[in-house]
Design a protein around this motif. Structure first.
Motif, PDB file in Angstrom:
ATOM      1  N   VAL A  70      32.464 -13.317  34.499  1.00 29.03           N
ATOM      2  CA  VAL A  70      32.223 -13.545  35.925  1.00 29.03           C
ATOM      3  C   VAL A  70      31.402 -14.821  36.099  1.00 29.03           C
ATOM      4  O   VAL A  70      30.577 -15.156  35.257  1.00 29.03           O
ATOM      5  CB  VAL A  70      31.507 -12.327  36.556  1.00 29.03           C
ATOM      6  N   ARG A  71      31.630 -15.532  37.182  1.00 26.85           N
ATOM      7  CA  ARG A  71      30.931 -16.795  37.402  1.00 26.85           C
ATOM      8  C   ARG A  71      29.428 -16.572  37.616  1.00 26.85           C
ATOM      9  O   ARG A  71      29.017 -15.549  38.179  1.00 26.85           O
ATOM     10  CB  ARG A  71      31.534 -17.532  38.604  1.00 26.85           C
ATOM     11  N   PHE A  72      28.627 -17.549  37.229  1.00 22.72           N
ATOM     12  CA  PHE A  72      27.169 -17.409  37.231  1.00 22.72           C
ATOM     13  C   PHE A  72      26.574 -17.144  38.608  1.00 22.72           C
ATOM     14  O   PHE A  72      25.514 -16.514  38.726  1.00 22.72           O
ATOM     15  CB  PHE A  72      26.528 -18.685  36.651  1.00 22.72           C
ATOM     16  N   ASP A  73      27.232 -17.618  39.679  1.00 27.01           N
ATOM     17  CA  ASP A  73      26.634 -17.539  41.001  1.00 27.01           C
ATOM     18  C   ASP A  73      27.153 -16.360  41.832  1.00 27.01           C
ATOM     19  O   ASP A  73      26.879 -16.272  43.029  1.00 27.01           O
ATOM     20  CB  ASP A  73      26.869 -18.844  41.767  1.00 27.01           C
ATOM     21  N   HIS A 117      28.048  -9.484  39.769  1.00 31.39           N
ATOM     22  CA  HIS A 117      27.211  -9.108  38.618  1.00 31.39           C
ATOM     23  C   HIS A 117      26.721  -7.669  38.769  1.00 31.39           C
ATOM     24  O   HIS A 117      26.813  -6.853  37.834  1.00 31.39           O
ATOM     25  CB  HIS A 117      25.993 -10.034  38.512  1.00 31.39           C
ATOM     26  N   LEU A 118      26.199  -7.358  39.956  1.00 31.80           N
ATOM     27  CA  LEU A 118      25.641  -6.024  40.182  1.00 31.80           C
ATOM     28  C   LEU A 118      26.745  -4.959  40.197  1.00 31.80           C
ATOM     29  O   LEU A 118      26.538  -3.839  39.710  1.00 31.80           O
ATOM     30  CB  LEU A 118      24.856  -6.014  41.491  1.00 31.80           C
ATOM     31  N   ARG A 162      22.010 -21.178  35.520  1.00 36.77           N
ATOM     32  CA  ARG A 162      21.195 -19.980  35.577  1.00 36.77           C
ATOM     33  C   ARG A 162      21.564 -19.125  36.785  1.00 36.77           C
ATOM     34  O   ARG A 162      21.667 -19.628  37.905  1.00 36.77           O
ATOM     35  CB  ARG A 162      19.712 -20.371  35.653  1.00 36.77           C
ATOM     36  N   PRO A 163      21.754 -17.802  36.596  1.00 37.69           N
ATOM     37  CA  PRO A 163      22.079 -16.911  37.711  1.00 37.69           C
ATOM     38  C   PRO A 163      20.822 -16.491  38.465  1.00 37.69           C
ATOM     39  O   PRO A 163      19.702 -16.895  38.124  1.00 37.69           O
ATOM     40  CB  PRO A 163      22.714 -15.715  37.010  1.00 37.69           C
TER      41      PRO A 163
END
Length: 294
Positions: A201-204, A209-210, A227-228
């Motif tokens: 998944v892309r960092f932003d 992510h969750l 950095r995410p």
């Protein structure tokens, strides 16, 4: 008590899995086991395999470093030594020959093993496989997603990725490599379909992510090299999920990982449990017990 060697002609043939699984089944039947990885010439997994052998609770006292074949101790008392070796050992009481796919009858006849384990065999080949090959009983292990699974450390090495969150440090294996969908609403139901997965998944995309973390992944692989959100660090740390950061975008990250299932190392409880399920019903361990008289 006897010395059982598990050998193959080529690296990555599957002998680590066979050796560990046979040793585990013997240990669970009440035998005292010493599991050893012989030294290997050239590049290979001997050092990592020996380190894993040394950590296995069912074989306490096993060497955590590779051992030269000529100094593998002779079993004493009621102990059985199971040795993973690259070449046949003359003083072994019995041997299992492991091959990726079906080996030649001539080679098996030359080695005269107790049994042959053919690993990673396509289903259509397995269906037509004989019961014996080269005079030895043949035990076929078909292609299997769990046995082919890659570890977090293997993904990190291929991608030369940065570790953002260590997780619980277990270096779990992943049966699936899954790209997160565009929207977080669809993400959780979709990702929940896959067990033991690495999610790309892309960092932003913090919402993704969750959503991915809610499905208990083996790891997250972030793309884009940046950095995410701090929210991810907190959530992943709380869940014990490792997070890797790839330097490239999602497309190139997935391209880099395309062949990761082709040559993975055997280690971890998930693979060991799966191989035990397969071999436990095959009759191989019973063949070993009968031959060694243990």
């Amino acid at each position: 008590m006897p010395l059982l060697s598990v050998i193959s002609d080529k690296p990555s043939s599957g002998k680590t899995g066979v050796a560990a699984t046979v040793a585990r089944n013997l240990a669970y039947s009440g035998q005292r086991i010493w599991l050893v990885r012989g030294e290997s010439v050239g590049a290979g997994n001997a050092v990592a395999d020996a380190r894993w052998f040394g950590s296995l609770e069912f074989a306490p006292g096993s060497a955590a470093t590779p051992v030269a074949a000529n100094v593998i101790p002779t079993p004493s008392g009621d102990e059985i030594v199971v040795a993973e070796l690259d070449q046949p050992l003359d003083r072994a009481d019995a041997s299992i020959f492991v091959a990726r796919g079906l080996p030649s009858e001539e080679r098996v006849a030359e080695i005269e093993p107790l049994a042959v384990a053919a690993v990673d065999v396509p289903s259509f080949v397995a269906k037509a496989a004989p019961d014996e090959i080269g005079g030895a009983p043949l035990f076929v292990i078909e292609e299997d997603r769990t046995l082919a699974g890659f570890s977090v450390s293997e993904a990190k090495a291929i991608l030369q990725a940065e570790t953002l969150v260590e997780g619980d440090g277990l270096d779990l294996t992943c049966d699936h490599l899954v790209i997160a969908p565009i929207g977080s609403d669809a993400g959780q139901p979709y990702l929940s379909r896959f067990e033991s997965k690495a999610v790309v998944v892309r960092f932003d995309k913090t919402d993704q992510h969750l959503a991915a973390l809610a499905t208990e992944p083996a790891c997250l692989i972030l793309t884009g090299g940046r950095r995410p959100s701090d929210y991810l660090f907190d959530a992943a740390s709380a869940d014990g999920v490792p997070v890797l950061l790839s330097r490239t975008d999602t497309e190139n990250t997935v391209i880099a990982l395309e062949g990761i299932f082709d040559d993975t190392r055997f280690h971890g409880e998930r693979k060991l449990e799966r191989m035990s399920e397969i071999l436990g019903s095959s009759g191989l361990v019973e063949r070993v017990v009968a031959e060694l008289g243990c």
